[in-house]
Design a protein around this motif. Structure first.
Motif, PDB file in Angstrom:
ATOM      1  N   SER A   1       1.082  -0.821  -0.008  1.00 46.72           N
ATOM      2  CA  SER A   1      -0.126  -0.105   0.386  1.00 46.72           C
ATOM      3  C   SER A   1       1.273   1.089   0.276  1.00 46.72           C
ATOM      4  N   ILE A   2       1.957   1.090  -0.738  1.00 45.29           N
ATOM      5  CA  ILE A   2       3.164   2.139  -0.583  1.00 45.29           C
ATOM      6  C   ILE A   2       2.745   3.417  -2.142  1.00 45.29           C
ATOM      7  N   LEU A   3       2.617   4.385  -1.156  1.00 49.97           N
ATOM      8  CA  LEU A   3       1.910   4.982  -2.959  1.00 49.97           C
ATOM      9  C   LEU A   3       2.478   6.310  -3.148  1.00 49.97           C
ATOM     10  N   ALA A   4       3.501   6.623  -3.837  1.00 50.86           N
ATOM     11  CA  ALA A   4       4.471   7.918  -4.836  1.00 50.86           C
ATOM     12  C   ALA A   4       3.994   8.796  -5.282  1.00 50.86           C
ATOM     13  N   ILE A   5       4.147  10.234  -5.439  1.00 54.40           N
ATOM     14  CA  ILE A   5       3.742  10.933  -6.038  1.00 54.40           C
ATOM     15  C   ILE A   5       5.290  11.829  -6.505  1.00 54.40           C
ATOM     16  N   GLU A   6       5.174  11.975  -7.912  1.00 52.36           N
ATOM     17  CA  GLU A   6       6.426  12.610  -9.339  1.00 52.36           C
ATOM     18  C   GLU A   6       6.125  13.651  -9.109  1.00 52.36           C
ATOM     19  N   VAL A   7       6.509  15.265  -9.332  1.00 50.54           N
ATOM     20  CA  VAL A   7       5.777  15.711  -9.893  1.00 50.54           C
ATOM     21  C   VAL A   7       7.657  16.470 -10.621  1.00 50.54           C
ATOM     22  N   LYS A   8       7.408  17.079 -12.120  1.00 49.05           N
ATOM     23  CA  LYS A   8       8.531  17.310 -13.250  1.00 49.05           C
ATOM     24  C   LYS A   8       8.275  18.763 -13.078  1.00 49.05           C
ATOM     25  N   SER A   9       9.019  19.404 -13.591  1.00 46.24           N
ATOM     26  CA  SER A   9       9.720  21.099 -13.392  1.00 46.24           C
ATOM     27  C   SER A   9      10.149  20.701 -13.924  1.00 46.24           C
ATOM     28  N   GLU A  10      10.820  22.150 -15.049  1.00 43.40           N
ATOM     29  CA  GLU A  10      11.769  23.265 -14.955  1.00 43.40           C
ATOM     30  C   GLU A  10      12.568  23.775 -14.361  1.00 43.40           C
ATOM     31  N   ASN A  11      11.561  24.051 -12.595  1.00 43.88           N
ATOM     32  CA  ASN A  11      12.060  24.779 -11.475  1.00 43.88           C
ATOM     33  C   ASN A  11      12.163  23.477 -10.475  1.00 43.88           C
ATOM     34  N   GLU A  12      13.333  23.843 -10.043  1.00 40.04           N
ATOM     35  CA  GLU A  12      13.339  22.429  -8.563  1.00 40.04           C
ATOM     36  C   GLU A  12      12.441  22.476  -7.353  1.00 40.04           C
ATOM     37  N   LEU A  13      12.700  24.271  -7.205  1.00 35.25           N
ATOM     38  CA  LEU A  13      11.811  24.170  -5.967  1.00 35.25           C
ATOM     39  C   LEU A  13      10.325  24.625  -6.011  1.00 35.25           C
TER      40      LEU A  13
END
Length: 363
Positions: free
Chosen positions: A195-207
Protein backbone atom coordinates in the motif's frame (compact mmCIF):
# COMPACT_ATOMS: atom_id res chain seq x y z
CA UNK A 1 22.36 -9.44 -63.11
CA UNK A 2 19.25 -7.28 -63.14
CA UNK A 3 17.89 -6.18 -59.78
CA UNK A 4 14.43 -7.57 -60.46
CA UNK A 5 15.33 -10.69 -62.43
CA UNK A 6 12.97 -12.79 -60.34
CA UNK A 7 12.79 -16.53 -61.08
CA UNK A 8 9.71 -18.02 -62.67
CA UNK A 9 7.43 -20.22 -60.61
CA UNK A 10 9.31 -23.37 -61.55
CA UNK A 11 12.68 -21.87 -60.81
CA UNK A 12 14.37 -21.97 -57.39
CA UNK A 13 16.36 -19.05 -55.97
CA UNK A 14 19.75 -20.41 -55.01
CA UNK A 15 22.04 -19.02 -52.34
CA UNK A 16 24.31 -17.74 -55.09
CA UNK A 17 21.46 -15.78 -56.67
CA UNK A 18 20.55 -14.25 -53.32
CA UNK A 19 24.14 -13.20 -52.66
CA UNK A 20 24.44 -11.67 -56.11
CA UNK A 21 21.28 -9.67 -55.63
CA UNK A 22 22.45 -8.46 -52.24
CA UNK A 23 25.71 -7.33 -53.86
CA UNK A 24 23.77 -5.44 -56.48
CA UNK A 25 21.77 -3.66 -53.80
CA UNK A 26 24.88 -2.90 -51.74
CA UNK A 27 26.66 -1.49 -54.78
CA UNK A 28 23.66 0.67 -55.55
CA UNK A 29 23.45 2.03 -51.99
CA UNK A 30 27.21 2.64 -51.84
CA UNK A 31 26.96 4.66 -55.05
CA UNK A 32 24.31 6.76 -53.31
CA UNK A 33 26.38 7.35 -50.16
CA UNK A 34 26.33 11.10 -50.64
CA UNK A 35 22.53 11.18 -50.60
CA UNK A 36 22.41 8.95 -47.52
CA UNK A 37 25.05 11.06 -45.77
CA UNK A 38 23.21 14.31 -46.50
CA UNK A 39 19.91 12.95 -45.17
CA UNK A 40 21.67 11.48 -42.09
CA UNK A 41 23.32 14.84 -41.36
CA UNK A 42 19.97 16.56 -41.77
CA UNK A 43 18.48 14.06 -39.29
CA UNK A 44 21.27 14.85 -36.81
CA UNK A 45 20.58 18.58 -37.13
CA UNK A 46 16.85 18.02 -36.66
CA UNK A 47 17.50 15.91 -33.56
CA UNK A 48 19.83 18.58 -32.17
CA UNK A 49 17.30 21.35 -32.82
CA UNK A 50 14.58 19.38 -31.02
CA UNK A 51 16.54 19.22 -27.75
CA UNK A 52 18.58 22.41 -28.08
CA UNK A 53 16.00 24.68 -26.45
CA UNK A 54 14.80 22.10 -23.94
CA UNK A 55 15.53 22.96 -20.32
CA UNK A 56 16.63 20.69 -17.50
CA UNK A 57 13.73 18.82 -15.90
CA UNK A 58 13.74 18.36 -12.11
CA UNK A 59 11.88 15.38 -10.66
CA UNK A 60 10.61 15.35 -7.06
CA UNK A 61 9.32 12.05 -5.67
CA UNK A 62 7.52 11.50 -2.37
CA UNK A 63 6.41 8.05 -1.24
CA UNK A 64 4.09 7.33 1.65
CA UNK A 65 1.76 4.74 3.14
CA UNK A 66 -1.61 5.31 4.78
CA UNK A 67 -2.62 2.89 7.50
CA UNK A 68 -5.97 2.73 9.25
CA UNK A 69 -5.73 1.12 12.71
CA UNK A 70 -9.29 -0.15 12.51
CA UNK A 71 -8.40 -2.27 9.49
CA UNK A 72 -5.34 -3.70 11.17
CA UNK A 73 -6.49 -7.28 11.79
CA UNK A 74 -7.66 -8.34 8.36
CA UNK A 75 -5.23 -5.99 6.62
CA UNK A 76 -2.29 -7.57 8.46
CA UNK A 77 -3.51 -11.06 7.60
CA UNK A 78 -3.84 -10.13 3.92
CA UNK A 79 -0.40 -8.53 3.95
CA UNK A 80 1.07 -11.72 5.44
CA UNK A 81 -0.76 -13.86 2.88
CA UNK A 82 0.55 -11.73 0.00
CA UNK A 83 4.11 -12.45 1.11
CA UNK A 84 3.47 -16.12 0.36
CA UNK A 85 1.98 -15.34 -3.04
CA UNK A 86 -1.66 -15.63 -1.95
CA UNK A 87 -4.02 -12.95 -3.26
CA UNK A 88 -7.08 -12.77 -1.00
CA UNK A 89 -8.56 -9.80 -2.86
CA UNK A 90 -8.92 -6.19 -1.75
CA UNK A 91 -10.57 -5.96 1.65
CA UNK A 92 -11.47 -2.32 1.20
CA UNK A 93 -11.80 -2.09 -2.57
CA UNK A 94 -14.92 -0.01 -2.20
CA UNK A 95 -13.43 2.37 0.34
CA UNK A 96 -12.71 5.96 -0.56
CA UNK A 97 -9.10 5.47 0.50
CA UNK A 98 -8.33 2.21 -1.25
CA UNK A 99 -5.13 2.54 -3.28
CA UNK A 100 -6.83 2.96 -6.67
CA UNK A 101 -9.36 5.43 -5.27
CA UNK A 102 -6.66 7.31 -3.42
CA UNK A 103 -4.68 7.78 -6.63
CA UNK A 104 -7.74 9.33 -8.26
CA UNK A 105 -8.34 11.47 -5.15
CA UNK A 106 -4.80 12.85 -5.27
CA UNK A 107 -5.32 13.83 -8.89
CA UNK A 108 -8.72 15.41 -8.27
CA UNK A 109 -9.20 19.08 -9.05
CA UNK A 110 -10.24 19.92 -5.49
CA UNK A 111 -7.09 18.52 -3.87
CA UNK A 112 -4.71 19.84 -6.54
CA UNK A 113 -6.16 23.37 -6.35
CA UNK A 114 -5.88 23.38 -2.56
CA UNK A 115 -2.22 22.44 -2.94
CA UNK A 116 -1.75 25.20 -5.54
CA UNK A 117 -2.97 27.76 -3.00
CA UNK A 118 -0.30 26.75 -0.50
CA UNK A 119 2.45 29.31 -0.05
CA UNK A 120 6.11 29.09 -0.98
CA UNK A 121 8.93 31.57 -0.41
CA UNK A 122 10.64 32.44 -3.67
CA UNK A 123 13.32 35.13 -3.86
CA UNK A 124 12.28 36.46 -0.47
CA UNK A 125 8.63 36.81 -1.46
CA UNK A 126 5.73 34.69 -0.17
CA UNK A 127 3.57 33.60 -3.12
CA UNK A 128 1.15 30.82 -3.90
CA UNK A 129 2.28 27.77 -5.84
CA UNK A 130 -0.21 28.73 -8.56
CA UNK A 131 1.46 32.12 -8.90
CA UNK A 132 4.86 30.41 -8.85
CA UNK A 133 3.77 28.17 -11.73
CA UNK A 134 2.58 31.21 -13.68
CA UNK A 135 5.93 32.93 -13.10
CA UNK A 136 7.78 29.85 -14.38
CA UNK A 137 5.73 29.12 -17.49
CA UNK A 138 4.28 32.51 -18.37
CA UNK A 139 0.64 33.44 -18.06
CA UNK A 140 0.00 33.12 -21.80
CA UNK A 141 1.30 29.58 -21.74
CA UNK A 142 -1.24 28.78 -19.04
CA UNK A 143 -4.24 30.49 -20.62
CA UNK A 144 -4.11 32.62 -23.75
CA UNK A 145 -7.13 34.73 -22.75
CA UNK A 146 -5.58 35.76 -19.45
CA UNK A 147 -4.40 39.36 -18.94
CA UNK A 148 -0.70 40.08 -18.85
CA UNK A 149 -0.67 40.34 -15.06
CA UNK A 150 -2.80 38.51 -12.53
CA UNK A 151 -2.27 37.55 -8.90
CA UNK A 152 -3.43 34.44 -7.08
CA UNK A 153 -2.79 34.92 -3.38
CA UNK A 154 -1.74 32.01 -1.12
CA UNK A 155 -3.84 30.79 1.80
CA UNK A 156 -4.29 32.93 4.91
CA UNK A 157 -3.61 36.15 2.98
CA UNK A 158 -6.20 38.77 1.92
CA UNK A 159 -7.87 37.82 -1.35
CA UNK A 160 -7.06 34.12 -0.98
CA UNK A 161 -10.61 32.96 -0.19
CA UNK A 162 -11.37 30.34 -2.85
CA UNK A 163 -15.06 31.19 -2.82
CA UNK A 164 -14.26 34.81 -3.61
CA UNK A 165 -12.26 34.08 -6.78
CA UNK A 166 -13.55 35.70 -9.96
CA UNK A 167 -14.08 33.97 -13.30
CA UNK A 168 -10.57 34.78 -14.51
CA UNK A 169 -8.87 33.29 -11.45
CA UNK A 170 -11.04 30.17 -11.57
CA UNK A 171 -10.26 29.70 -15.27
CA UNK A 172 -6.52 30.07 -14.70
CA UNK A 173 -6.57 27.58 -11.82
CA UNK A 174 -8.47 25.13 -14.03
CA UNK A 175 -5.90 25.60 -16.83
CA UNK A 176 -3.00 25.05 -14.43
CA UNK A 177 -4.70 21.91 -13.09
CA UNK A 178 -5.05 20.48 -16.61
CA UNK A 179 -1.40 21.20 -17.43
CA UNK A 180 -0.17 19.68 -14.18
CA UNK A 181 -2.17 16.54 -14.79
CA UNK A 182 -1.02 16.27 -18.40
CA UNK A 183 2.66 17.17 -18.18
CA UNK A 184 3.92 17.36 -14.60
CA UNK A 185 2.02 15.22 -12.06
CA UNK A 186 2.05 11.44 -11.72
CA UNK A 187 0.61 9.40 -8.84
CA UNK A 188 1.11 5.65 -8.84
CA UNK A 189 1.24 2.55 -6.67
CA UNK A 190 4.68 1.02 -6.62
CA UNK A 191 3.44 -2.52 -6.22
CA UNK A 192 -0.04 -4.03 -6.28
CA UNK A 193 0.65 -6.10 -3.17
CA UNK A 194 1.76 -3.20 -0.98
CA UNK A 195 0.00 0.00 0.00
CA UNK A 196 2.88 2.38 -0.75
CA UNK A 197 1.98 5.23 -3.09
CA UNK A 198 4.30 7.71 -4.76
CA UNK A 199 3.81 11.27 -5.95
CA UNK A 200 6.07 12.38 -8.77
CA UNK A 201 6.26 15.97 -10.01
CA UNK A 202 8.41 17.08 -12.94
CA UNK A 203 9.02 20.71 -13.84
CA UNK A 204 11.69 23.10 -15.05
CA UNK A 205 12.02 24.63 -11.58
CA UNK A 206 13.58 22.63 -8.76
CA UNK A 207 11.84 24.52 -5.95
CA UNK A 208 8.40 24.21 -7.55
CA UNK A 209 8.76 20.44 -8.02
CA UNK A 210 9.71 19.96 -4.37
CA UNK A 211 7.18 22.40 -2.89
CA UNK A 212 4.20 21.21 -4.92
CA UNK A 213 4.95 17.55 -4.14
CA UNK A 214 5.00 18.25 -0.41
CA UNK A 215 1.90 20.49 -0.57
CA UNK A 216 -0.10 17.84 -2.41
CA UNK A 217 0.88 15.16 0.12
CA UNK A 218 -0.04 17.50 2.98
CA UNK A 219 -3.49 18.27 1.54
CA UNK A 220 -4.27 14.59 0.98
CA UNK A 221 -3.10 13.79 4.50
CA UNK A 222 -5.36 16.45 6.03
CA UNK A 223 -8.34 15.35 3.93
CA UNK A 224 -7.71 11.73 4.86
CA UNK A 225 -7.52 12.41 8.60
CA UNK A 226 -10.50 14.81 8.61
CA UNK A 227 -12.65 12.29 6.76
CA UNK A 228 -11.69 9.33 8.90
CA UNK A 229 -12.21 11.15 12.21
CA UNK A 230 -15.21 13.28 11.22
CA UNK A 231 -17.88 11.47 13.27
CA UNK A 232 -15.74 10.86 16.35
CA UNK A 233 -14.54 14.48 16.28
CA UNK A 234 -18.12 15.70 16.11
CA UNK A 235 -19.04 13.52 19.09
CA UNK A 236 -16.07 14.85 21.06
CA UNK A 237 -17.06 18.45 20.27
CA UNK A 238 -20.64 17.85 21.46
CA UNK A 239 -19.45 16.24 24.70
CA UNK A 240 -17.03 19.09 25.31
CA UNK A 241 -19.79 21.65 24.76
CA UNK A 242 -22.09 19.82 27.20
CA UNK A 243 -19.31 19.59 29.78
CA UNK A 244 -18.63 23.33 29.52
CA UNK A 245 -22.34 24.05 29.99
CA UNK A 246 -22.62 21.77 33.05
CA UNK A 247 -19.42 23.28 34.49
CA UNK A 248 -20.96 26.77 34.25
CA UNK A 249 -24.11 25.55 35.98
CA UNK A 250 -22.01 23.90 38.69
CA UNK A 251 -20.05 27.09 39.30
CA UNK A 252 -23.32 29.05 39.46
CA UNK A 253 -24.73 26.52 41.95
CA UNK A 254 -21.62 26.72 44.15
CA UNK A 255 -21.84 30.51 44.20
CA UNK A 256 -25.57 30.36 44.97
CA UNK A 257 -25.01 27.87 47.77
CA UNK A 258 -22.43 30.16 49.38
CA UNK A 259 -24.78 33.15 49.10
CA UNK A 260 -27.68 31.17 50.59
CA UNK A 261 -25.51 30.09 53.53
CA UNK A 262 -24.50 33.67 54.14
CA UNK A 263 -28.16 34.66 54.29
CA UNK A 264 -28.99 32.08 56.99
CA UNK A 265 -25.89 32.67 59.12
CA UNK A 266 -26.87 32.55 62.84
CA UNK A 267 -30.46 31.89 61.79
CA UNK A 268 -32.97 30.62 64.37
CA UNK A 269 -32.94 26.79 64.03
CA UNK A 270 -36.70 26.79 64.11
CA UNK A 271 -36.99 28.75 60.83
CA UNK A 272 -36.38 25.90 58.34
CA UNK A 273 -38.02 27.68 55.40
CA UNK A 274 -35.11 30.04 55.21
CA UNK A 275 -32.79 27.06 54.59
CA UNK A 276 -34.63 25.90 51.42
CA UNK A 277 -32.55 27.96 48.91
CA UNK A 278 -29.35 26.60 50.44
CA UNK A 279 -30.66 23.05 50.21
CA UNK A 280 -31.71 23.49 46.58
CA UNK A 281 -28.27 24.81 45.66
CA UNK A 282 -26.65 21.86 47.43
CA UNK A 283 -28.78 19.45 45.40
CA UNK A 284 -27.81 21.30 42.19
CA UNK A 285 -24.16 21.00 43.13
CA UNK A 286 -24.46 17.26 43.72
CA UNK A 287 -26.41 16.68 40.49
CA UNK A 288 -24.11 18.80 38.34
CA UNK A 289 -21.06 17.22 39.92
CA UNK A 290 -22.33 13.75 39.03
CA UNK A 291 -23.21 14.82 35.47
CA UNK A 292 -19.87 16.57 34.97
CA UNK A 293 -17.97 13.54 36.28
CA UNK A 294 -19.75 11.31 33.78
CA UNK A 295 -19.22 13.77 30.93
CA UNK A 296 -15.50 14.08 31.68
CA UNK A 297 -15.26 10.31 31.66
CA UNK A 298 -17.02 10.19 28.26
CA UNK A 299 -14.80 12.96 26.92
CA UNK A 300 -11.68 10.96 27.72
CA UNK A 301 -13.21 7.91 26.03
CA UNK A 302 -14.09 10.06 23.01
CA UNK A 303 -10.52 11.36 22.82
CA UNK A 304 -9.25 7.79 22.83
CA UNK A 305 -11.71 6.95 20.05
CA UNK A 306 -10.46 9.91 17.96
CA UNK A 307 -6.85 8.86 18.44
CA UNK A 308 -7.72 5.29 17.57
CA UNK A 309 -9.55 6.28 14.40
CA UNK A 310 -6.86 8.73 13.30
CA UNK A 311 -4.98 6.93 10.52
CA UNK A 312 -1.23 6.75 10.52
CA UNK A 313 0.41 8.70 7.71
CA UNK A 314 3.84 7.21 7.08
CA UNK A 315 6.11 9.36 4.90
CA UNK A 316 8.79 7.06 3.54
CA UNK A 317 10.80 9.22 1.14
CA UNK A 318 10.65 12.99 0.76
CA UNK A 319 12.17 15.13 -1.98
CA UNK A 320 15.52 16.54 -0.91
CA UNK A 321 17.44 19.22 -2.77
CA UNK A 322 19.20 18.83 -5.12
CA UNK A 323 16.61 16.86 -7.08
CA UNK A 324 17.22 14.35 -9.85
CA UNK A 325 17.94 16.12 -13.12
CA UNK A 326 16.99 15.12 -16.64
CA UNK A 327 19.28 17.11 -18.92
CA UNK A 328 18.65 17.02 -22.67
CA UNK A 329 21.31 14.76 -24.22
CA UNK A 330 22.38 16.54 -27.41
CA UNK A 331 24.81 13.80 -28.51
CA UNK A 332 22.19 11.10 -28.09
CA UNK A 333 19.67 13.16 -30.04
CA UNK A 334 22.17 13.61 -32.90
CA UNK A 335 23.00 9.89 -33.00
CA UNK A 336 19.31 8.98 -33.13
CA UNK A 337 18.82 11.61 -35.84
CA UNK A 338 21.69 10.14 -37.90
CA UNK A 339 20.29 6.61 -37.59
CA UNK A 340 16.73 7.61 -38.44
CA UNK A 341 17.89 9.86 -41.28
CA UNK A 342 20.06 7.13 -42.76
CA UNK A 343 17.23 4.58 -42.52
CA UNK A 344 14.78 6.96 -44.18
CA UNK A 345 17.26 7.66 -46.98
CA UNK A 346 17.92 3.95 -47.58
CA UNK A 347 14.22 3.08 -47.59
CA UNK A 348 13.48 5.93 -49.99
CA UNK A 349 16.27 4.94 -52.38
CA UNK A 350 15.24 1.28 -52.37
CA UNK A 351 11.56 2.02 -52.94
CA UNK A 352 12.23 4.61 -55.62
CA UNK A 353 14.47 2.20 -57.57
CA UNK A 354 11.98 -0.63 -57.25
CA UNK A 355 9.28 1.68 -58.54
CA UNK A 356 11.37 2.75 -61.54
CA UNK A 357 12.23 -0.85 -62.40
CA UNK A 358 8.60 -1.96 -62.13
CA UNK A 359 7.40 0.93 -64.28
CA UNK A 360 10.13 0.19 -66.85
CA UNK A 361 9.12 -3.49 -66.96
CA UNK A 362 5.47 -2.61 -67.54
CA UNK A 363 6.20 -0.15 -70.38
Amino acid sequence: MNLLDLPKNEEIVTARDAILRMRVWMTYLVDKWKTIAIVAIAGALIGLSMVYNKKTIYTATLSFAMEDERAGGLGSAMGLASQFGLDLGASNAGGAFASANLIELMQSRSIVEKALLDSVKNQGQLISLAQFYINITGIKNVWKKAPDTITIQPKLLPGSDRKGFDLMQNSILAAIYEQLLKYHLKVYQRDRKISILAIEVKSENELFSKSFTEALANEVSKFYIDTKTHKSSQNLAILQKQADSVRRELNYAITGFAEANDNVYNLNPGLNVKRVPSTKRQIDIQANTAILTELLKNIELAKIAVRKETPLIQIIDTPILPLNEERPDKIKAMIIGVILGGMIAVIYLVLSRLWRVIMAAQS
